[in-house]
Design a protein around this motif. Structure first.
Motif, PDB file in Angstrom:
ATOM      1  N   ASP A 170     -10.978  28.882  -3.134  1.00  0.00           N
ATOM      2  CA  ASP A 170     -10.463  30.125  -2.566  1.00  0.00           C
ATOM      3  C   ASP A 170     -11.638  30.958  -2.054  1.00  0.00           C
ATOM      4  O   ASP A 170     -12.442  31.442  -2.850  1.00  0.00           O
ATOM      5  CB  ASP A 170      -9.693  30.904  -3.634  1.00  0.00           C
ATOM      6  N   PRO A 171     -11.763  31.148  -0.730  1.00  0.00           N
ATOM      7  CA  PRO A 171     -12.903  31.901  -0.196  1.00  0.00           C
ATOM      8  C   PRO A 171     -12.869  33.379  -0.581  1.00  0.00           C
ATOM      9  O   PRO A 171     -13.876  34.064  -0.503  1.00  0.00           O
ATOM     10  CB  PRO A 171     -12.782  31.725   1.321  1.00  0.00           C
ATOM     11  N   ALA A 172     -11.726  33.885  -1.030  1.00  0.00           N
ATOM     12  CA  ALA A 172     -11.618  35.292  -1.421  1.00  0.00           C
ATOM     13  C   ALA A 172     -12.209  35.558  -2.806  1.00  0.00           C
ATOM     14  O   ALA A 172     -12.456  36.706  -3.157  1.00  0.00           O
ATOM     15  CB  ALA A 172     -10.154  35.731  -1.400  1.00  0.00           C
ATOM     16  N   VAL A 173     -12.437  34.510  -3.596  1.00  0.00           N
ATOM     17  CA  VAL A 173     -12.969  34.688  -4.947  1.00  0.00           C
ATOM     18  C   VAL A 173     -14.489  34.601  -4.873  1.00  0.00           C
ATOM     19  O   VAL A 173     -15.042  33.596  -4.433  1.00  0.00           O
ATOM     20  CB  VAL A 173     -12.418  33.623  -5.919  1.00  0.00           C
ATOM     21  N   ARG A 174     -15.139  35.661  -5.294  1.00  0.00           N
ATOM     22  CA  ARG A 174     -16.596  35.723  -5.284  1.00  0.00           C
ATOM     23  C   ARG A 174     -17.109  35.432  -6.690  1.00  0.00           C
ATOM     24  O   ARG A 174     -16.856  36.196  -7.611  1.00  0.00           O
ATOM     25  CB  ARG A 174     -17.079  37.108  -4.847  1.00  0.00           C
ATOM     26  N   ASN A 230      -9.213  30.247  -8.681  1.00  0.00           N
ATOM     27  CA  ASN A 230     -10.173  30.053  -7.594  1.00  0.00           C
ATOM     28  C   ASN A 230      -9.901  28.795  -6.776  1.00  0.00           C
ATOM     29  O   ASN A 230     -10.740  28.387  -5.991  1.00  0.00           O
ATOM     30  CB  ASN A 230     -11.605  30.031  -8.145  1.00  0.00           C
ATOM     31  N   GLU A 231      -8.739  28.182  -6.978  1.00  0.00           N
ATOM     32  CA  GLU A 231      -8.390  26.951  -6.250  1.00  0.00           C
ATOM     33  C   GLU A 231      -7.043  27.135  -5.557  1.00  0.00           C
ATOM     34  O   GLU A 231      -6.095  27.675  -6.143  1.00  0.00           O
ATOM     35  CB  GLU A 231      -8.302  25.767  -7.218  1.00  0.00           C
ATOM     36  N   LEU A 232      -6.971  26.651  -4.317  1.00  0.00           N
ATOM     37  CA  LEU A 232      -5.777  26.780  -3.490  1.00  0.00           C
ATOM     38  C   LEU A 232      -5.156  25.423  -3.214  1.00  0.00           C
ATOM     39  O   LEU A 232      -5.857  24.411  -3.137  1.00  0.00           O
ATOM     40  CB  LEU A 232      -6.135  27.419  -2.151  1.00  0.00           C
ATOM     41  N   GLY A 274      -2.012  26.697   0.977  1.00  0.00           N
ATOM     42  CA  GLY A 274      -2.958  27.747   0.639  1.00  0.00           C
ATOM     43  C   GLY A 274      -2.544  28.627  -0.524  1.00  0.00           C
ATOM     44  O   GLY A 274      -3.184  29.646  -0.782  1.00  0.00           O
ATOM     45  N   ALA A 275      -1.480  28.257  -1.235  1.00  0.00           N
ATOM     46  CA  ALA A 275      -1.063  29.040  -2.402  1.00  0.00           C
ATOM     47  C   ALA A 275      -2.125  28.946  -3.496  1.00  0.00           C
ATOM     48  O   ALA A 275      -2.750  27.899  -3.679  1.00  0.00           O
ATOM     49  CB  ALA A 275       0.273  28.528  -2.930  1.00  0.00           C
ATOM     50  N   VAL A 276      -2.315  30.023  -4.227  1.00  0.00           N
ATOM     51  CA  VAL A 276      -3.222  30.027  -5.375  1.00  0.00           C
ATOM     52  C   VAL A 276      -2.551  29.227  -6.484  1.00  0.00           C
ATOM     53  O   VAL A 276      -1.439  29.551  -6.898  1.00  0.00           O
ATOM     54  CB  VAL A 276      -3.508  31.468  -5.842  1.00  0.00           C
ATOM     55  N   VAL A 277      -3.235  28.157  -6.950  1.00  0.00           N
ATOM     56  CA  VAL A 277      -2.586  27.265  -7.912  1.00  0.00           C
ATOM     57  C   VAL A 277      -3.370  27.004  -9.193  1.00  0.00           C
ATOM     58  O   VAL A 277      -2.781  26.579 -10.191  1.00  0.00           O
ATOM     59  CB  VAL A 277      -2.231  25.897  -7.268  1.00  0.00           C
ATOM     60  N   ALA A 278      -4.688  27.238  -9.200  1.00  0.00           N
ATOM     61  CA  ALA A 278      -5.460  26.794 -10.362  1.00  0.00           C
ATOM     62  C   ALA A 278      -6.772  27.544 -10.499  1.00  0.00           C
ATOM     63  O   ALA A 278      -7.227  28.220  -9.563  1.00  0.00           O
ATOM     64  CB  ALA A 278      -5.752  25.295 -10.252  1.00  0.00           C
ATOM     65  N   THR A 279      -7.374  27.365 -11.676  1.00  0.00           N
ATOM     66  CA  THR A 279      -8.724  27.845 -11.927  1.00  0.00           C
ATOM     67  C   THR A 279      -9.598  26.660 -12.298  1.00  0.00           C
ATOM     68  O   THR A 279      -9.280  25.930 -13.244  1.00  0.00           O
ATOM     69  CB  THR A 279      -8.762  28.873 -13.077  1.00  0.00           C
TER      70      THR A 279
END
Length: 172
Positions: free
Chosen positions: A120-124, A137-139, A144-149
């Motif tokens: 996810d490019p939005a997560v810094r 942080n994974e899509l 492109g749904a947020v699905v995982a860390t």
């Protein structure tokens, strides 16, 4: 004598678009104990904590996982934010933070998600020690749904936790 039936093979699919998010997996009754990491090279030459999960398996983690992190009710409490993770000191007070993230995440070896997920490019995230601490942080590679860390810190767990509402378990 008959042998018990083998655990069925499953895949995790995106709840939003139904795209596969993993390769074939077998359910384990619980996640294995997180292996310790002493900073030495792994057998494959990599330097990082070994994965909790064997390739091709998944388990449901009943404990809170990841962000958000909140102050522990006991200001004297000093422990890890969630199992396998590093201690996180409370920047606003004494003691440590604990995970108040989702429960019942499906945890897999990160290698089982390659080709299916995108960062996810939005997560810094800063450096290698904090990968996963900011939250999902994974899509899904399809919609492109947020699905995982993905947790991939230097000494913390090396594992991917799928958000329970973002995925469904299905036959391949």
């Amino acid at each position: 004598m008959t042998t018990p039936p083998a655990e069925p093979v499953r895949i995790l699919r995106c709840a939003a678009c139904d795209r596969p998010l993993t390769g074939p997996l077998r359910l384990l009754p619980e996640a294995p104990e997180r292996p310790p990491y002493d900073g030495r090279k792994n057998p494959d030459g990599s330097r990082g904590a070994p994965s909790t999960m064997p390739l091709g398996t998944y388990a449901v983690d009943p404990l809170p996982c990841g962000a958000p992190y909140v102050p522990h009710p006991d200001p004297e409490w000093m422990d890890v934010a969630h199992p396998g993770n590093a201690v996180q000191l409370d920047p606003d007070g004494p003691g440590c933070l604990m995970s108040a993230g989702p429960r019942d995440t499906q945890v897999v070896h990160p290698g089982d998600t390659r080709r299916y997920l995108s960062p996810d490019p939005a997560v810094r995230e800063s450096g290698c020690c904090d990968v996963g601490r900011a939250g999902p942080n994974e899509l899904c590679g399809g919609c492109g749904a947020v699905v995982a860390t993905l947790f991939a810190g230097c000494t913390g767990p090396y594992e991917t936790h799928f958000l329970p509402d973002a995925v469904r378990v299905a036959a391949p």
